[in-house]
Enzyme design. Structure first.
Site, PDB file in Angstrom:
ATOM      1  N   ASP A  33     -15.362  17.719 -57.330  1.00 17.56           N
ATOM      2  CA  ASP A  33     -13.981  17.328 -57.031  1.00 17.56           C
ATOM      3  C   ASP A  33     -13.326  16.404 -58.063  1.00 17.56           C
ATOM      4  O   ASP A  33     -13.940  15.405 -58.465  1.00 17.56           O
ATOM      5  CB  ASP A  33     -13.936  16.561 -55.710  1.00 17.56           C
ATOM      6  CG  ASP A  33     -14.836  17.137 -54.633  1.00 17.56           C
ATOM      7  OD1 ASP A  33     -15.370  18.233 -54.800  1.00 17.56           O
ATOM      8  OD2 ASP A  33     -14.998  16.458 -53.603  1.00 17.56           O
ATOM      9  N   ASP A 155     -13.787  11.074 -47.568  1.00 17.86           N
ATOM     10  CA  ASP A 155     -12.698  11.429 -48.491  1.00 17.86           C
ATOM     11  C   ASP A 155     -11.376  10.845 -47.979  1.00 17.86           C
ATOM     12  O   ASP A 155     -11.136  10.840 -46.771  1.00 17.86           O
ATOM     13  CB  ASP A 155     -12.580  12.941 -48.697  1.00 17.86           C
ATOM     14  CG  ASP A 155     -13.920  13.598 -49.003  1.00 17.86           C
ATOM     15  OD1 ASP A 155     -14.823  12.900 -49.486  1.00 17.86           O
ATOM     16  OD2 ASP A 155     -14.066  14.807 -48.737  1.00 17.86           O
TER      17      ASP A 155
HETATM   18  N1  DQQ Z   1     -17.601  16.804 -52.299  1.00 20.00           N
HETATM   19  C1  DQQ Z   1     -17.013  17.281 -51.079  1.00 20.00           C
HETATM   20  C2  DQQ Z   1     -16.424  16.043 -50.506  1.00 20.00           C
HETATM   21  C3  DQQ Z   1     -17.386  14.991 -50.871  1.00 20.00           C
HETATM   22  C4  DQQ Z   1     -17.813  15.398 -52.217  1.00 20.00           C
HETATM   23  C5  DQQ Z   1     -16.066  18.388 -51.361  1.00 20.00           C
HETATM   24  C6  DQQ Z   1     -19.214  15.057 -52.526  1.00 20.00           C
HETATM   25  O1  DQQ Z   1     -16.258  16.060 -49.140  1.00 20.00           O
HETATM   26  O2  DQQ Z   1     -16.860  13.691 -50.835  1.00 20.00           O
HETATM   27  O3  DQQ Z   1     -16.465  19.172 -52.445  1.00 20.00           O
HETATM   28  O4  DQQ Z   1     -19.515  15.494 -53.841  1.00 20.00           O
END
Ligand code: DQQ
Length: 478
Positions: A33, A155
């Site tokens: 991300d 998040d």
């Molecule tokens: N990747 C997810 C998120 C998290 C992160 C989405 C962890 O929910 O915080 O790709 O790498």
């Protein structure tokens, strides 16, 4: 915790024919991300989920890169690393950045010793945001609301109204669906739970599933309207949904819903305002090849090009490539349409780093592009617009002769009026394809052709073509 000196790569990634040259990738190893996007003191900052120790997911740190023009990036040292014994001992997961006047504050998910995922803060006030201090108040929220049964809690999206800060946390309510949970604060440190910003319905199947949980929420107000983007989880199925609608009392009542990018590789985007008030977005483009191949290649994952978001008067989210992308254009071919071969082949064009802009006259027949295409057509990726069905399709099922690679046929409804001319804009960058229709909607995917002559271009329904421009794109990486 392992030492960063262990940051190695089995093969120099640049030797991998599938590595993009003008899309952002880390120097090596795994990325996912985009995080903490911010335009701070004249510089764009792209932080991202990063595993410095390998090319598969794990050991989540925040990588960091900066740019002054949105397309050329300079890698900086890792910004956030897990602290042994601390609330982020097992990972610094995704989050956002807040411009708090004299400093930038990151709200990120710390994964604690026992695996709890909770909001944590780090701040920086230097021009290049290289020195981060984690708050001794971390985690700043002790847990999800006790009276809600949530499937996860992680998040963050943060915004301000008058003197109050709001934080939306990605979550899912058991038996209901994805949710964004809103908290408020006067100082960004003490947070009080309010209620959900929005809740999905896990039973919903049309126009697509919005899943059991929403990750990476992104809430914003643009064009006098409010929009929410969530990365939705559904037993392994992933969708990136946008919703717009009435916003009142910290609650969004969605009246329109769509996919930000219907492609199978696009996930976990984040958007931010730049100094000119534009809402810019980057998304993660996941690999679509095997773990073994990612490990062998020594890298995994790339970002989309920068995209600009708008909400039109009908409440539709519009996605266009940022105009800065044009700075990457090198040689320009304004194709003489009479030279296109009867089978649609465009003569004299061969490359794996191209921008193609094809404008078709209004018509009733399918029109499109085949790019890239090997000379014998053994490997081809098809992009087409069907005016009768009102769909945009990206088909990578024939894109690779490698039997390990399984492509995808993505068909997305065109939600806006498409009676006039149609412009297909395709950005090909080795294993990346991003397609825009009328600079309003996007589909992207990954492709892994193995033929050396794969980089040809052909037109579907060339008789309908009004103009065809092709540019070779410059590399942004050494
Ligand atoms: N990747 C997810 C998120 C998290 C992160 C989405 C962890 O929910 O915080 O790709 O790498």
């Amino acid at each position: 915790m392992r030492e960063l000196s262990a940051m190695t790569t089995p093969n120099p990634p640049i030797l991998d024919r599938h590595r993009p040259r003008y899309h952002f990738t880390a120097p090596a190893n795994w990325i996912n991300d985009p995080n903490g996007l911010i335009h701070w003191r004249g510089t764009y900052h792209l932080f991202y989920q990063y595993n410095p120790f390998g090319s598969l997911w794990g050991n989540m740190h925040w990588g960091h890169a900066i740019s002054t023009d949105l397309v050329h990036w300079r890698h900086l040292p890792i910004a956030l690393a897990p602290a042994p014994g601390g609330p982020d001992a097992n990972g610094c997961f995704s989050g956002c950045a807040v411009d708090n006047g004299d400093h930038v504050l990151l709200m990120y998910t710390g994964v604690g010793v026992e695996g709890a995922q909770l909001p944590c803060i780090a701040t920086s006030s230097d021009d290049l945001l290289q020195t981060w201090t984690k708050s001794d108040r971390n985690p700043v929220i002790a847990g999800p609301p006790p009276d809600l049964e949530t499937i996860f809690f992680r998040d963050h999206t943060v915004w301000q109204e008058d003197d109050t800060w709001y934080q939306g946390n990605g979550s899912g309510i058991v038996g209901k669906g994805g949710a964004v949970l809103v908290y408020r604060s006067a100082d960004l440190l003490s947070w009080e739970y309010m209620h959900p910003l929005a809740v999905g319905d896990e039973r919903q199947t049309e126009p697509f599933r919005t899943g059991t949980g929403w990750e990476c929420p992104d809430f914003f107000a643009i064009d006098g309207k409010h929009g929410l983007i969530v990365a939705s989880h559904d037993n392994g199925g992933l969708n990136v949904a946008w919703m717009t609608g009435r916003y009142e009392d910290s609650t969004l009542s969605p009246s329109r819903l769509g996919l930000v990018d219907a492609g199978p590789s696009f996930y976990a985007p984040q958007s931010f305002f730049d100094a000119n008030g534009r809402r810019l977005m980057f998304g993660w483009l996941r690999e679509r090849r095997s773990d073994d191949e990612q490990v062998h290649a020594g890298w995994s994952g790339t970002m989309t090009l920068p995209r600009i978001l708008h909400i039109d008067p009908d409440g539709l989210l519009i996605t266009a490539p940022a105009p800065e992308t044009a700075a990457l254009r090198t040689s320009h071919h304004n194709i003489d349409l009479s030279t296109i071969a009867p089978d649609g082949t465009v003569p004299g064009i061969h490359g794996m780093a191209l921008e193609i802009e094809a404008t078709f006259l209004p018509g009733t027949e399918i029109a499109g592009l085949i790019v890239p295409r090997s000379v014998d057509g053994q490997e081809e990726t098809r992009i087409f617009f069907d005016p009768a069905a009102g769909t945009l399709t990206l088909d990578t099922t024939g894109s690779s002769a490698n039997p390990e690679v399984v492509g995808t046929l993505t068909e997305a409804p065109v939600a806006f009026n498409h009676d006039g001319p149609i412009t297909l804009r395709a950005y090909l960058d080795h294993s990346v394809i991003e397609v825009f229709l009328n600079d309003r909607m996007a589909i992207s995917d990954r492709l892994y052709p193995v033929n050396d002559d794969a980089g040809g271009v052909a037109i579907v329904n060339a008789s309908q073509l009004q103009s065809l421009h092709i540019w070779t794109m410059a590399a942004i990486l050494p």
